[in-house]
Structure formats: C-alpha cells, structure tokens
Motif scaffolding. Structure first.
Motif, PDB file in Angstrom:
ATOM      1  N   LEU A   1       0.829  -1.209   0.000  1.00 18.18           N
ATOM      2  CA  LEU A   1       0.000   0.000   0.000  1.00 18.18           C
ATOM      3  C   LEU A   1       0.862   1.257   0.000  1.00 18.18           C
ATOM      4  CD1 LEU A   1      -2.910  -0.927   2.423  1.00 18.18           C
ATOM      5  CD2 LEU A   1      -2.955  -0.834  -0.080  1.00 18.18           C
ATOM      6  N   ALA A   2       1.952   1.235   0.764  1.00 13.33           N
ATOM      7  CA  ALA A   2       2.847   2.400   0.798  1.00 13.33           C
ATOM      8  C   ALA A   2       3.463   2.650  -0.579  1.00 13.33           C
ATOM      9  CB  ALA A   2       3.931   2.194   1.856  1.00 13.33           C
ATOM     10  N   LEU A   3       3.846   1.588  -1.266  1.00 12.40           N
ATOM     11  CA  LEU A   3       4.396   1.740  -2.619  1.00 12.40           C
ATOM     12  C   LEU A   3       3.339   2.270  -3.585  1.00 12.40           C
ATOM     13  CD1 LEU A   3       6.484  -1.540  -2.791  1.00 12.40           C
ATOM     14  CD2 LEU A   3       7.391   0.794  -2.812  1.00 12.40           C
ATOM     15  N   LEU A   4       2.114   1.751  -3.459  1.00 11.48           N
ATOM     16  CA  LEU A   4       1.033   2.202  -4.340  1.00 11.48           C
ATOM     17  C   LEU A   4       0.604   3.627  -4.020  1.00 11.48           C
ATOM     18  CD1 LEU A   4      -1.136  -1.040  -4.559  1.00 11.48           C
ATOM     19  CD2 LEU A   4       0.573  -0.183  -6.190  1.00 11.48           C
ATOM     20  N   ASN A   5       0.971   4.089  -2.851  1.00  6.45           N
ATOM     21  CA  ASN A   5       0.704   5.487  -2.512  1.00  6.45           C
ATOM     22  C   ASN A   5       1.605   6.409  -3.335  1.00  6.45           C
ATOM     23  OD1 ASN A   5      -0.658   7.535  -1.007  1.00  6.45           O
ATOM     24  ND2 ASN A   5       1.141   7.707   0.301  1.00  6.45           N
ATOM     25  N   VAL A   6       2.757   5.877  -3.771  1.00  7.23           N
ATOM     26  CA  VAL A   6       3.695   6.651  -4.589  1.00  7.23           C
ATOM     27  C   VAL A   6       3.275   6.606  -6.050  1.00  7.23           C
ATOM     28  CG1 VAL A   6       6.104   6.860  -5.334  1.00  7.23           C
ATOM     29  CG2 VAL A   6       5.578   6.215  -2.977  1.00  7.23           C
ATOM     30  N   ARG A   7       3.001   5.371  -6.538  1.00 13.18           N
ATOM     31  CA  ARG A   7       2.571   5.231  -7.938  1.00 13.18           C
ATOM     32  C   ARG A   7       1.989   3.843  -8.168  1.00 13.18           C
ATOM     33  NH1 ARG A   7       5.733   2.095 -11.247  1.00 13.18           N
ATOM     34  NH2 ARG A   7       7.896   1.746 -10.648  1.00 13.18           N
ATOM     35  N   ASP A   8       1.265   3.688  -9.268  1.00 15.06           N
ATOM     36  CA  ASP A   8       0.731   2.385  -9.655  1.00 15.06           C
ATOM     37  C   ASP A   8       1.887   1.436  -9.943  1.00 15.06           C
ATOM     38  OD1 ASP A   8      -1.567   3.885  -9.580  1.00 15.06           O
ATOM     39  OD2 ASP A   8      -2.130   3.537 -11.669  1.00 15.06           O
TER      40      ASP A   8
ATOM     41  N   TRP B   1      -0.482  -6.590 -19.178  1.00 16.83           N
ATOM     42  CA  TRP B   1      -0.070  -6.321 -17.804  1.00 16.83           C
ATOM     43  C   TRP B   1      -1.240  -5.802 -16.977  1.00 16.83           C
ATOM     44  CZ3 TRP B   1       4.328  -8.582 -17.394  1.00 16.83           C
ATOM     45  CH2 TRP B   1       5.212  -8.615 -18.461  1.00 16.83           C
ATOM     46  N   VAL B   2      -1.195  -6.099 -15.676  1.00 13.59           N
ATOM     47  CA  VAL B   2      -2.188  -5.572 -14.738  1.00 13.59           C
ATOM     48  C   VAL B   2      -1.447  -4.674 -13.762  1.00 13.59           C
ATOM     49  CG1 VAL B   2      -3.888  -6.123 -12.973  1.00 13.59           C
ATOM     50  CG2 VAL B   2      -3.631  -7.630 -14.944  1.00 13.59           C
ATOM     51  N   PHE B   3      -1.867  -3.430 -13.697  1.00 18.30           N
ATOM     52  CA  PHE B   3      -1.285  -2.484 -12.759  1.00 18.30           C
ATOM     53  C   PHE B   3      -2.256  -2.265 -11.608  1.00 18.30           C
ATOM     54  CE2 PHE B   3       1.420  -1.845 -16.314  1.00 18.30           C
ATOM     55  CZ  PHE B   3       2.605  -1.334 -15.803  1.00 18.30           C
ATOM     56  N   TYR B   4      -1.693  -2.137 -10.426  1.00 18.68           N
ATOM     57  CA  TYR B   4      -2.495  -1.945  -9.214  1.00 18.68           C
ATOM     58  C   TYR B   4      -2.327  -0.524  -8.714  1.00 18.68           C
ATOM     59  CZ  TYR B   4      -3.145  -6.920  -9.360  1.00 18.68           C
ATOM     60  OH  TYR B   4      -3.504  -8.178  -9.762  1.00 18.68           O
ATOM     61  N   SER B   5      -3.417   0.021  -8.211  1.00 13.23           N
ATOM     62  CA  SER B   5      -3.389   1.378  -7.664  1.00 13.23           C
ATOM     63  C   SER B   5      -4.129   1.392  -6.336  1.00 13.23           C
ATOM     64  CB  SER B   5      -4.034   2.372  -8.639  1.00 13.23           C
ATOM     65  OG  SER B   5      -5.383   2.042  -8.851  1.00 13.23           O
ATOM     66  N   LEU B   6      -3.803   2.365  -5.545  1.00 14.86           N
ATOM     67  CA  LEU B   6      -4.432   2.557  -4.247  1.00 14.86           C
ATOM     68  C   LEU B   6      -5.857   3.064  -4.454  1.00 14.86           C
ATOM     69  CD1 LEU B   6      -3.497   2.361  -1.286  1.00 14.86           C
ATOM     70  CD2 LEU B   6      -2.823   4.744  -1.441  1.00 14.86           C
ATOM     71  N   ASN B   7      -6.809   2.479  -3.749  1.00 16.30           N
ATOM     72  CA  ASN B   7      -8.196   2.927  -3.808  1.00 16.30           C
ATOM     73  C   ASN B   7      -8.384   4.001  -2.740  1.00 16.30           C
ATOM     74  OD1 ASN B   7     -10.940   3.325  -3.819  1.00 16.30           O
ATOM     75  ND2 ASN B   7     -11.461   1.147  -3.818  1.00 16.30           N
ATOM     76  N   ARG B   8      -8.103   5.223  -3.092  1.00 15.51           N
ATOM     77  CA  ARG B   8      -8.141   6.330  -2.136  1.00 15.51           C
ATOM     78  C   ARG B   8      -9.541   6.600  -1.598  1.00 15.51           C
ATOM     79  NH1 ARG B   8      -3.107   8.296  -2.210  1.00 15.51           N
ATOM     80  NH2 ARG B   8      -1.867   7.875  -4.065  1.00 15.51           N
ATOM     81  N   GLU B   9     -10.562   6.350  -2.397  1.00 24.14           N
ATOM     82  CA  GLU B   9     -11.934   6.540  -1.914  1.00 24.14           C
ATOM     83  C   GLU B   9     -12.245   5.560  -0.779  1.00 24.14           C
ATOM     84  OE1 GLU B   9     -11.288   6.109  -5.321  1.00 24.14           O
ATOM     85  OE2 GLU B   9     -11.268   8.276  -5.645  1.00 24.14           O
ATOM     86  N   ARG B  10     -11.763   4.335  -0.935  1.00 20.76           N
ATOM     87  CA  ARG B  10     -11.975   3.318   0.106  1.00 20.76           C
ATOM     88  C   ARG B  10     -11.253   3.722   1.393  1.00 20.76           C
ATOM     89  NH1 ARG B  10     -15.261  -0.556   2.094  1.00 20.76           N
ATOM     90  NH2 ARG B  10     -14.119  -2.384   2.776  1.00 20.76           N
ATOM     91  N   LEU B  11     -10.054   4.254   1.267  1.00 25.37           N
ATOM     92  CA  LEU B  11      -9.324   4.706   2.458  1.00 25.37           C
ATOM     93  C   LEU B  11     -10.091   5.818   3.170  1.00 25.37           C
ATOM     94  CD1 LEU B  11      -5.646   4.658   1.182  1.00 25.37           C
ATOM     95  CD2 LEU B  11      -6.796   2.987   2.641  1.00 25.37           C
ATOM     96  N   LYS B  12     -10.716   6.702   2.399  1.00 22.73           N
ATOM     97  CA  LYS B  12     -11.535   7.760   3.003  1.00 22.73           C
ATOM     98  C   LYS B  12     -12.733   7.165   3.735  1.00 22.73           C
ATOM     99  CE  LYS B  12     -10.262  11.285  -0.364  1.00 22.73           C
ATOM    100  NZ  LYS B  12     -10.697  12.062  -1.533  1.00 22.73           N
ATOM    101  N   GLU B  13     -13.347   6.122   3.145  1.00 19.39           N
ATOM    102  CA  GLU B  13     -14.470   5.435   3.803  1.00 19.39           C
ATOM    103  C   GLU B  13     -14.023   4.830   5.139  1.00 19.39           C
ATOM    104  OE1 GLU B  13     -16.000   2.347   1.295  1.00 19.39           O
ATOM    105  OE2 GLU B  13     -16.534   3.724  -0.305  1.00 19.39           O
ATOM    106  N   ILE B  14     -12.842   4.233   5.131  1.00 16.84           N
ATOM    107  CA  ILE B  14     -12.330   3.594   6.351  1.00 16.84           C
ATOM    108  C   ILE B  14     -12.079   4.640   7.424  1.00 16.84           C
ATOM    109  CG2 ILE B  14     -10.388   2.298   7.327  1.00 16.84           C
ATOM    110  CD1 ILE B  14     -10.192   1.008   4.436  1.00 16.84           C
ATOM    111  N   LEU B  15     -11.459   5.740   7.033  1.00 19.04           N
ATOM    112  CA  LEU B  15     -11.220   6.818   8.000  1.00 19.04           C
ATOM    113  C   LEU B  15     -12.529   7.374   8.534  1.00 19.04           C
ATOM    114  CD1 LEU B  15      -8.230   8.691   6.343  1.00 19.04           C
ATOM    115  CD2 LEU B  15      -8.192   7.281   8.402  1.00 19.04           C
ATOM    116  N   ALA B  16     -13.512   7.515   7.667  1.00 23.45           N
ATOM    117  CA  ALA B  16     -14.817   8.007   8.108  1.00 23.45           C
ATOM    118  C   ALA B  16     -15.481   7.017   9.062  1.00 23.45           C
ATOM    119  CB  ALA B  16     -15.717   8.276   6.904  1.00 23.45           C
ATOM    120  N   ALA B  17     -15.259   5.720   8.835  1.00 26.74           N
ATOM    121  CA  ALA B  17     -15.866   4.692   9.682  1.00 26.74           C
ATOM    122  C   ALA B  17     -15.241   4.646  11.070  1.00 26.74           C
ATOM    123  CB  ALA B  17     -15.758   3.322   9.024  1.00 26.74           C
ATOM    124  N   ILE B  18     -13.951   4.966  11.156  1.00 27.29           N
ATOM    125  CA  ILE B  18     -13.307   4.902  12.468  1.00 27.29           C
ATOM    126  C   ILE B  18     -13.220   6.259  13.141  1.00 27.29           C
ATOM    127  CG2 ILE B  18     -12.029   2.801  11.977  1.00 27.29           C
ATOM    128  CD1 ILE B  18      -9.522   4.535  11.603  1.00 27.29           C
TER     129      ILE B  18
END
Length: 125
Positions: free
Chosen positions: A22-29, A67-84
């Motif tokens: 996740l930390a790596l995907l925070n930098v780039r896909d 190829w399949v590239f992975y990216s951070l789902n920033r909207e989901r992280l916002k949902e998690i922060l809102a939930a906690i």
C-alpha cells in the motif's frame, strides 16, 4: 460500514508486506512484476497479497495490454477513516453491563470504567 467489514479491512492491513505494498502504491501504480523483486518473494505470493487487498477493496487493478497495474483505492481509504472517526457507539452494551453490576471477580469502578487495584487476596476470595 459495519463492524465486520471494518474488521476484514484491518485483517487485510494486518500484514507487513501488504502495508508495504500500500505504501508503494501510494507513490505510484505498480505491476506485480515490479513488486516481486522488491519483496524477494514469488510472483504467486505477491499476487495473493494483492488479491487480499483487492478483496478488501483497498486496491484497484487496471489492465494495460497483457499487464495488470495496481493502484491505491483512495476513496476506500476515506471510507475507512470516516468509519473509524467515530467508532460505532457501543454505549448501550456497556450500560446493560453496568445495570447487571460487576462480575463476581471484577472490582471495576462503573463510574470511570477504570479497574480498581486488584490484590492477590481479592482474586482468591
């Protein structure tokens, strides 16, 4: 987001390798082929970690040709922060417990919720 879904997210986050991904995907896909040499584990192992993160909806995948590239789902992280941000209100069960009185071996102070000092003799009674 309910408690079970939140617990599933935290289980996905409970692995150091997945947190590093996740930390790596925070930098780039990134593609799996880029992650394999960074972690020194097999491609199937990296793919399994990504599958777990994808199941928790923490990452997204995007096909670019073969190829399949992975990216951070920033909207989901916002949902998690809102939930906690406020965790679910569990005041009701605590009030029910207080209404029943302390457990036979418990010397907790109901007003503060702070346990009183417990001595070995108090435990033996």
């Amino acid at each position: 987001m309910d408690i079970r879904e939140l617990a599933d997210v935290f289980k996905a986050l409970g692995d150091p390798t997945r947190l590093q991904i996740l930390a790596l995907l925070n930098v780039r896909d990134c593609c799996v082929c880029e992650l394999v040499p960074l972690f020194g584990i097999s491609q199937p192992a990296v793919s399994k970690h990504l599958a777990r993160l994808r199941a928790a909806r923490l990452v997204r995948e995007n096909r670019r040709g073969q190829w399949v590239f992975y990216s951070l789902n920033r909207e989901r992280l916002k949902e998690i922060l809102a939930a906690i941000d406020p965790l679910p209100d569990l005041d009701g069960p605590l009030k029910e417990l207080a209404d029943r009185g302390p457990a036979p071996m418990c010397s907790a102070e109901p007003a503060t919720g702070t346990p009183a000092a417990v001595t070995p003799t108090a435990v033996m009674k």
